[in-house]
Write a protein that holds these residues in place. Structure first.
Motif, PDB file in Angstrom:
ATOM      1  N   GLY A 263      -3.589  -6.936  18.161  1.00 33.30           N
ATOM      2  CA  GLY A 263      -2.191  -6.588  18.011  1.00 33.30           C
ATOM      3  C   GLY A 263      -1.391  -7.638  17.264  1.00 33.30           C
ATOM      4  N   LYS A 264      -2.011  -8.740  16.869  1.00 28.83           N
ATOM      5  CA  LYS A 264      -1.296  -9.798  16.175  1.00 28.83           C
ATOM      6  C   LYS A 264      -0.891  -9.352  14.789  1.00 28.83           C
ATOM      7  N   ARG A 265       0.383  -9.575  14.438  1.00 31.24           N
ATOM      8  CA  ARG A 265       0.889  -9.154  13.139  1.00 31.24           C
ATOM      9  C   ARG A 265       0.709 -10.279  12.132  1.00 31.24           C
ATOM     10  N   GLN A 266       0.154  -9.944  10.984  1.00 31.16           N
ATOM     11  CA  GLN A 266      -0.042 -10.929   9.930  1.00 31.16           C
ATOM     12  C   GLN A 266       1.177 -10.924   9.023  1.00 31.16           C
ATOM     13  N   GLU A 267       1.841 -12.069   8.888  1.00 32.47           N
ATOM     14  CA  GLU A 267       3.090 -12.140   8.140  1.00 32.47           C
ATOM     15  C   GLU A 267       2.861 -12.279   6.640  1.00 32.47           C
ATOM     16  N   ASN A 268       1.783 -12.921   6.230  1.00 28.76           N
ATOM     17  CA  ASN A 268       1.553 -13.164   4.806  1.00 28.76           C
ATOM     18  C   ASN A 268       0.321 -12.415   4.343  1.00 28.76           C
ATOM     19  N   ARG A 269       0.541 -11.302   3.692  1.00 29.13           N
ATOM     20  CA  ARG A 269      -0.554 -10.493   3.196  1.00 29.13           C
ATOM     21  C   ARG A 269      -1.039 -11.010   1.854  1.00 29.13           C
ATOM     22  N   THR A 270      -2.358 -10.878   1.642  1.00 32.75           N
ATOM     23  CA  THR A 270      -2.920 -11.226   0.352  1.00 32.75           C
ATOM     24  C   THR A 270      -2.339 -10.322  -0.721  1.00 32.75           C
ATOM     25  N   GLN A 271      -1.870 -10.901  -1.804  1.00 31.11           N
ATOM     26  CA  GLN A 271      -1.338 -10.115  -2.912  1.00 31.11           C
ATOM     27  C   GLN A 271      -2.474  -9.667  -3.811  1.00 31.11           C
ATOM     28  N   ILE A 272      -2.374  -8.443  -4.327  1.00 32.64           N
ATOM     29  CA  ILE A 272      -3.403  -7.955  -5.232  1.00 32.64           C
ATOM     30  C   ILE A 272      -3.230  -8.602  -6.592  1.00 32.64           C
ATOM     31  N   SER A 273      -4.308  -8.632  -7.340  1.00 37.92           N
ATOM     32  CA  SER A 273      -4.299  -9.338  -8.613  1.00 37.92           C
ATOM     33  C   SER A 273      -3.525  -8.606  -9.677  1.00 37.92           C
ATOM     34  N   SER A 274      -3.402  -7.274  -9.558  1.00 37.64           N
ATOM     35  CA  SER A 274      -2.720  -6.509 -10.593  1.00 37.64           C
ATOM     36  C   SER A 274      -2.122  -5.256  -9.987  1.00 37.64           C
ATOM     37  N   ILE A 275      -0.889  -4.937 -10.412  1.00 33.92           N
ATOM     38  CA  ILE A 275      -0.254  -3.726  -9.914  1.00 33.92           C
ATOM     39  C   ILE A 275      -0.584  -2.528 -10.782  1.00 33.92           C
ATOM     40  N   SER A 276      -1.451  -2.740 -11.771  1.00 32.01           N
ATOM     41  CA  SER A 276      -1.784  -1.647 -12.669  1.00 32.01           C
ATOM     42  C   SER A 276      -2.945  -0.801 -12.157  1.00 32.01           C
TER      43      SER A 276
ATOM     44  N   ASP B  77      -2.825  -3.789  12.920  1.00 29.11           N
ATOM     45  CA  ASP B  77      -1.631  -4.240  12.197  1.00 29.11           C
ATOM     46  C   ASP B  77      -1.862  -4.280  10.694  1.00 29.11           C
ATOM     47  N   PHE B  78      -2.759  -3.437  10.211  1.00 29.15           N
ATOM     48  CA  PHE B  78      -3.104  -3.439   8.789  1.00 29.15           C
ATOM     49  C   PHE B  78      -2.061  -2.612   8.026  1.00 29.15           C
ATOM     50  N   ALA B  79      -1.167  -3.299   7.341  1.00 33.88           N
ATOM     51  CA  ALA B  79      -0.067  -2.620   6.637  1.00 33.88           C
ATOM     52  C   ALA B  79       0.211  -3.324   5.310  1.00 33.88           C
ATOM     53  N   PRO B  80      -0.705  -3.202   4.353  1.00 37.21           N
ATOM     54  CA  PRO B  80      -0.546  -3.913   3.080  1.00 37.21           C
ATOM     55  C   PRO B  80       0.268  -3.152   2.031  1.00 37.21           C
ATOM     56  N   TYR B  81       0.905  -2.070   2.443  1.00 35.47           N
ATOM     57  CA  TYR B  81       1.417  -1.122   1.446  1.00 35.47           C
ATOM     58  C   TYR B  81       2.625  -1.648   0.673  1.00 35.47           C
ATOM     59  N   ASP B  82       3.424  -2.517   1.281  1.00 34.57           N
ATOM     60  CA  ASP B  82       4.521  -3.117   0.521  1.00 34.57           C
ATOM     61  C   ASP B  82       3.999  -3.908  -0.676  1.00 34.57           C
ATOM     62  N   ALA B  83       2.812  -4.489  -0.517  1.00 38.33           N
ATOM     63  CA  ALA B  83       2.248  -5.309  -1.580  1.00 38.33           C
ATOM     64  C   ALA B  83       1.653  -4.489  -2.715  1.00 38.33           C
ATOM     65  N   ILE B  84       1.190  -3.286  -2.420  1.00 32.79           N
ATOM     66  CA  ILE B  84       0.471  -2.510  -3.441  1.00 32.79           C
ATOM     67  C   ILE B  84       1.214  -1.254  -3.892  1.00 32.79           C
ATOM     68  N   TRP B  85       2.270  -0.894  -3.187  1.00 33.52           N
ATOM     69  CA  TRP B  85       3.023   0.313  -3.527  1.00 33.52           C
ATOM     70  C   TRP B  85       4.213  -0.084  -4.387  1.00 33.52           C
ATOM     71  N   LYS B  86       4.047   0.035  -5.681  1.00 40.12           N
ATOM     72  CA  LYS B  86       5.103  -0.333  -6.617  1.00 40.12           C
ATOM     73  C   LYS B  86       6.281   0.629  -6.462  1.00 40.12           C
ATOM     74  N   ASN B  87       7.481   0.073  -6.380  1.00 45.07           N
ATOM     75  CA  ASN B  87       8.705   0.863  -6.241  1.00 45.07           C
ATOM     76  C   ASN B  87       8.672   1.769  -5.008  1.00 45.07           C
ATOM     77  N   ARG B  88       8.147   1.228  -3.936  1.00 47.25           N
ATOM     78  CA  ARG B  88       8.124   1.992  -2.693  1.00 47.25           C
ATOM     79  C   ARG B  88       9.545   2.362  -2.283  1.00 47.25           C
ATOM     80  N   PRO B  89       9.791   3.623  -1.935  1.00 44.88           N
ATOM     81  CA  PRO B  89      11.150   4.023  -1.530  1.00 44.88           C
ATOM     82  C   PRO B  89      11.608   3.239  -0.303  1.00 44.88           C
TER      83      PRO B  89
END
Length: 619
Positions: A3-16, A152-164
């Motif tokens: 249940g531990k929340r990870q505050e710093n997610r690994t950033q992907i190398s490219s948003i393309s 607590d796997f929620a990486p979507y802010d990092a990979i979802w460009k222009n997330r609403p």
């Protein structure tokens, strides 16, 4: 379960990269071997704001139900029979395999993942968008096979460009004139229910439950007049957790006058974490997300109920709400008649009318009615083979013209301040086959039999479901969706806990509940038929055998007689149809023009007077 929340997610190398590729890149870096993405949001609703449409974003599938499972080299989407054809089309070239839920030999998402992973591997999901009941079941399942679970796997802010963003539309109060009861009274009734269960606190995440309890409405989710928020009700205090940008001075004043405290949306989590150890918390596990569930201190007592008291209270409409339903249905029927009159004229003049035209025109006539707020769901205007797709909605790419032959199926509804509507009509746009008439008539007979039933107190919807299916079952046919769902009052068009369906539901039908009656039949590549009215449960009679209930039909709209095979109809069923059509005419005709009224008369003319006529009036 982690249940531990990870505050710093690994950033992907490219948003393309594609969403699927980007997700797998993070999975690989974080040693996650599979992840699951549901349709739901933190409020476990059927419809979700764009911010939480992660499953749609990752897959391209736009249906309202489904789960995506992703491993490092495979992916699948599971959805039900309503969406088989739609999902097949939308998943092409996506790299995601379609799994048709409910069919023999189809594994569940967790079974499929288990077969892809090994002992010691990790499966992950975002706990804040999973119902606590589902997350607990998943954890227990995977732990049997020694597969680790990360919640607590929620990486979507990092990979979802222009997330609403999370929506911030203004909330507003539904006045007592429409609701029939103020928030303070509803809260008092809820507290009494909690005391009866020896609980002093309850946590609410379902948006329609909070909306009903506080007489709060909004526009954060398309078609559903709700606001994104949480609530805690306890003997100590009542707190609404909502972004302050949503609140107007009038809304704030009402809530505070009703004894409701206001707090920031995200502060619900620390608030729950700080509950005192003596607190007994009442929850419904399938109505709160897993992150909220795990925030409850272990020192607290948790009382789990399968149906939350708010949902049960909300399902039984008061006299003001019932009157509102009747009035809304009358105005909705007027809109339908104006639409049908115009459609008939356009077809008669051989004008080109498309499925999208049907949707737009029906919405236009509804929007002209007093108290109109919005549609209650995306209109299904389906012609020909499209009508066999249960939840088809036309797009610019799929839009086709309505031809002067075959069947046009229209399933639509509206939100009015005094009620919510949901109606389906199948219309003959010209010549139809004997097979179409036979199928339509069998469904109509089932609809009539369910409408006419009287039943004793304590009856559940499952016991009545066969009434609507009996005639198509004799033909070796069936439909896989439910026969009926509950309907909210200026709230969600799909509302529990009541339903009428083959799957067992222990909720007893009670006077004041509103349910749909919508048997259907779908022949892929050919046509689909559905006939839907809304029903109100009403008292019927009391005998030495107990109290009995019946149904009042709320929906007011003609049923297309051109699709009926009269040789299959009993005298009692013809009498029922004539009586229903007389009611439709009496209720709607005063609000129509002379030409529209004449048209309605032809559609509702008693069958005893037209039995020998040719039933081929063209739409």
């Amino acid at each position: 379960m982690n249940g531990k929340r990870q505050e710093n997610r690994t950033q992907i190398s490219s948003i393309s990269t594609s969403p699927l590729e980007a997700l797998r890149e993070i999975m690989h870096k974080e040693n996650v071997h599979a992840c699951m993405i549901p349709t739901t949001d933190p409020h476990i609703g059927e419809y979700t704001p764009d911010h939480w449409k992660t499953r749609q974003w990752i897959s391209g599938f736009t249906g309202s139900a489904g789960t995506v499972a992703v491993t490092l080299d495979k992916a699948g989407l599971w959805t039900d029979s309503r969406y088989f054809l739609q999902a097949e089309n939308q998943l092409r070239h996506s790299g995601i395999e379609l799994f048709r839920m409910g069919l023999p030999g189809v594994p569940t998402p967790e079974e499929w993942i288990k077969n892809q992973l090994s002992s010691g591997n990790c499966v992950a999901f975002e706990g804040s968008v999973y119902a606590a009941s589902d997350a607990l079941s998943l954890s227990a399942y995977f732990e049997k096979y020694r597969i680790q679970v990360q919640s607590d796997f929620a990486p979507y802010d990092a990979i979802w460009k222009n997330r609403p963003a999370i929506p911030l539309h203004k909330a507003f109060i539904l006045s007592d004139h429409f609701s029939g009861e103020n928030a303070r009274s509803k809260i008092s009734r809820l507290l009494n229910e909690m005391r009866a269960n020896a609980c002093d606190c309850t946590l609410l995440a379902s948006l329609d439950s909070i909306a009903w309890l506080f007489n709060l409405r909004g526009n954060d989710i398309e078609y559903n007049p709700v606001s994104v928020c949480y609530a805690v009700v306890s003997e100590k205090e009542i707190v609404l957790f909502i972004d302050p940008q949503k609140l107007t001075p009038e809304t704030t004043e009402y809530l505070q006058n009703e004894g409701i405290l206001l707090a920031e949306y995200e502060t619900v989590y620390p608030y729950i974490q700080n509950l005192s150890s003596e607190t007994c918390v009442l929850i419904t596990p399938n109505k709160i997300n897993y992150r909220l569930y795990t925030a409850i201190p272990k020192s607290c007592t948790i009382k789990e109920l399968s149906t939350h008291p708010v949902d049960r209270l909300k399902s039984v409409k008061n006299e003001t709400e019932i009157a509102g339903f009747r009035n809304a249905m009358q105005r909705d029927g007027v809109a339908w008649m104006k639409f049908l009159y115009g459609l008939n004229k356009q077809m008669d003049e051989r004008q080109t009318i498309t499925e999208l035209d049907v949707s737009r025109q029906l919405k236009k006539f509804r929007s002209e009615q007093v108290y109109f707020f919005s549609e209650s769901f995306e209109t299904i205007a389906a012609y020909g083979a499209h009508s066999a797709i249960v939840h088809y909605s036309p797009t610019e790419e799929t839009n086709v013209p309505v031809l002067p032959e075959g069947i046009l199926l229209i399933d639509s509804g509206a939100q009015y301040f005094d009620g919510t509507t949901d109606i389906t009509r199948s219309l003959a746009t010209g010549a139809v086959t004997d097979e179409m008439k036979k199928d339509f008539t069998h469904l109509l007979k089932g609809n009539i039999q369910l409408s006419c039933i009287a039943f004793p107190q304590g009856t559940v919807g499952t016991q009545l479901d066969v009434l609507a299916r009996q005639f198509i079952w004799k033909e070796g046919q069936n439909f896989l969706h439910g026969t009926g769902h509950g309907v909210g009052h200026f709230l969600n068009v799909h509302e529990g806990p009541q339903s009428i369906r083959m799957n067992y539901n222990p909720t007893e039908l009670q006077p004041g509940m509103v349910v749909s009656n919508e048997p259907g039949l779908y022949k892929a590549g050919q046509y689909g038929i559905r006939i839907e009215n809304l029903l109100l449960v009403i008292p019927y009679r009391i005998t030495e055998f107990g109290e009995y209930y019946a149904f009042e039909i709320l929906t007011l709209c003609p049923i297309d007689k051109k699709l009926i095979d009269w040789s299959l109809m009993s005298p009692e069923e013809i009498r029922w149809l004539n009586d229903y059509h007389q009611k439709v005419y009496d209720c709607l005709s005063p609000f129509l023009s002379e030409e529209e009224r004449d048209f309605l008369f032809r559609l509702t003319e008693p069958e005893s007077e037209t039995q020998q006529k040719d039933h081929t009036l063209a739409y």
